[in-house]
Design an enzyme around this catalytic site. Structure first.
Site, short mmCIF file in Angstrom:
data_model
loop_
_atom_site.label_atom_id
_atom_site.label_comp_id
_atom_site.label_asym_id
_atom_site.label_seq_id
_atom_site.Cartn_x
_atom_site.Cartn_y
_atom_site.Cartn_z
N PRO A 119 0.53 -1.16 0.03
CA PRO A 119 0.05 0.06 -0.02
C PRO A 119 0.85 1.34 0.00
O PRO A 119 0.76 2.12 0.99
CB PRO A 119 -0.94 0.01 1.32
CG PRO A 119 0.20 -0.95 2.37
CD PRO A 119 0.75 -1.79 1.38
N CYS A 120 1.43 1.51 -1.23
CA CYS A 120 2.36 2.60 -1.20
C CYS A 120 1.43 3.93 -1.17
O CYS A 120 1.80 5.14 -0.73
CB CYS A 120 3.31 2.69 -2.38
SG CYS A 120 2.38 2.68 -3.89
N HIS A 121 0.10 3.82 -1.64
CA HIS A 121 -1.01 4.95 -1.48
C HIS A 121 -1.18 5.49 -0.21
O HIS A 121 -1.72 6.67 0.02
CB HIS A 121 -2.24 4.54 -2.09
CG HIS A 121 -3.00 3.36 -1.56
ND1 HIS A 121 -2.65 2.11 -1.70
CD2 HIS A 121 -3.88 3.33 -0.53
CE1 HIS A 121 -3.33 1.33 -0.93
NE2 HIS A 121 -4.11 2.09 -0.30
#
Length: 156
Positions: A119-121
């Protein structure tokens, strides 16, 4: 290596992998949806569909992303950010053991090959701003709202 393209609320999702795991999950603005799903990608497709349907908050896929040792370390740390939570780039660098690696950590974050699953977001600016997202800031905003919807009560 097998590849499948599926619809998502944010565009066409491309999934690549083989018996060693999923190597790439990315989003495209346009493309053709696959008619058939390779057997080794069915679980990834099902879990992503469940995520978008609001039925999944974590992923249990065998992953095999390609990257440097440092990138792998950053991606592993990203996977520790809980669903519905965010972390600043500075906090990410501190978790990696050195606030001075903030730029390198941000660069590795931007090269994450496993969209949503890693989950880089969930990484945001120190001031809470939505910065630096390869898929476009509108997608980052959508994902964060999807994971932490504001429930407003109606006055009527």
């Amino acid at each position: 290596m097998n590849t499948v393209f599926i619809n998502s609320p944010l565009g066409i999702t491309k999934i690549e992998g083989d018996e060693n795991g999923i190597t790439i999950i990315s989003v495209l603005s346009e493309g053709m949806v696959s008619e058939e799903i390779p057997e080794n990608l069915k679980e990834a497709v099902n879990q992503l569909r469940d995520y978008f349907d609001g039925k999944r908050t974590d992923f249990t896929l065998k992953l095999n992303p390609k990257g440097t040792d440092f990138q792998q370390t950053v991606w592993k740390e990203l996977s520790n950010i809980p669903f519905g939570k965010t972390m600043s780039y500075l906090d990410l660098a501190k978790k990696l053991g050195d606030p001075k690696v903030i730029r390198a950590a941000a660069s590795a974050n931007g090269k994450n090959p496993l969209w949503i699953v890693v989950p880089c977001h969930r990484v945001i600016g120190t001031d809470g701003s939505l910065t630096g997202y390869a898929g476009g800031l509108w997608r980052k905003k959508w994902l964060l709202e999807h994971e932490n919807p504001t429930n407003q009560q109606s006055l009527f």
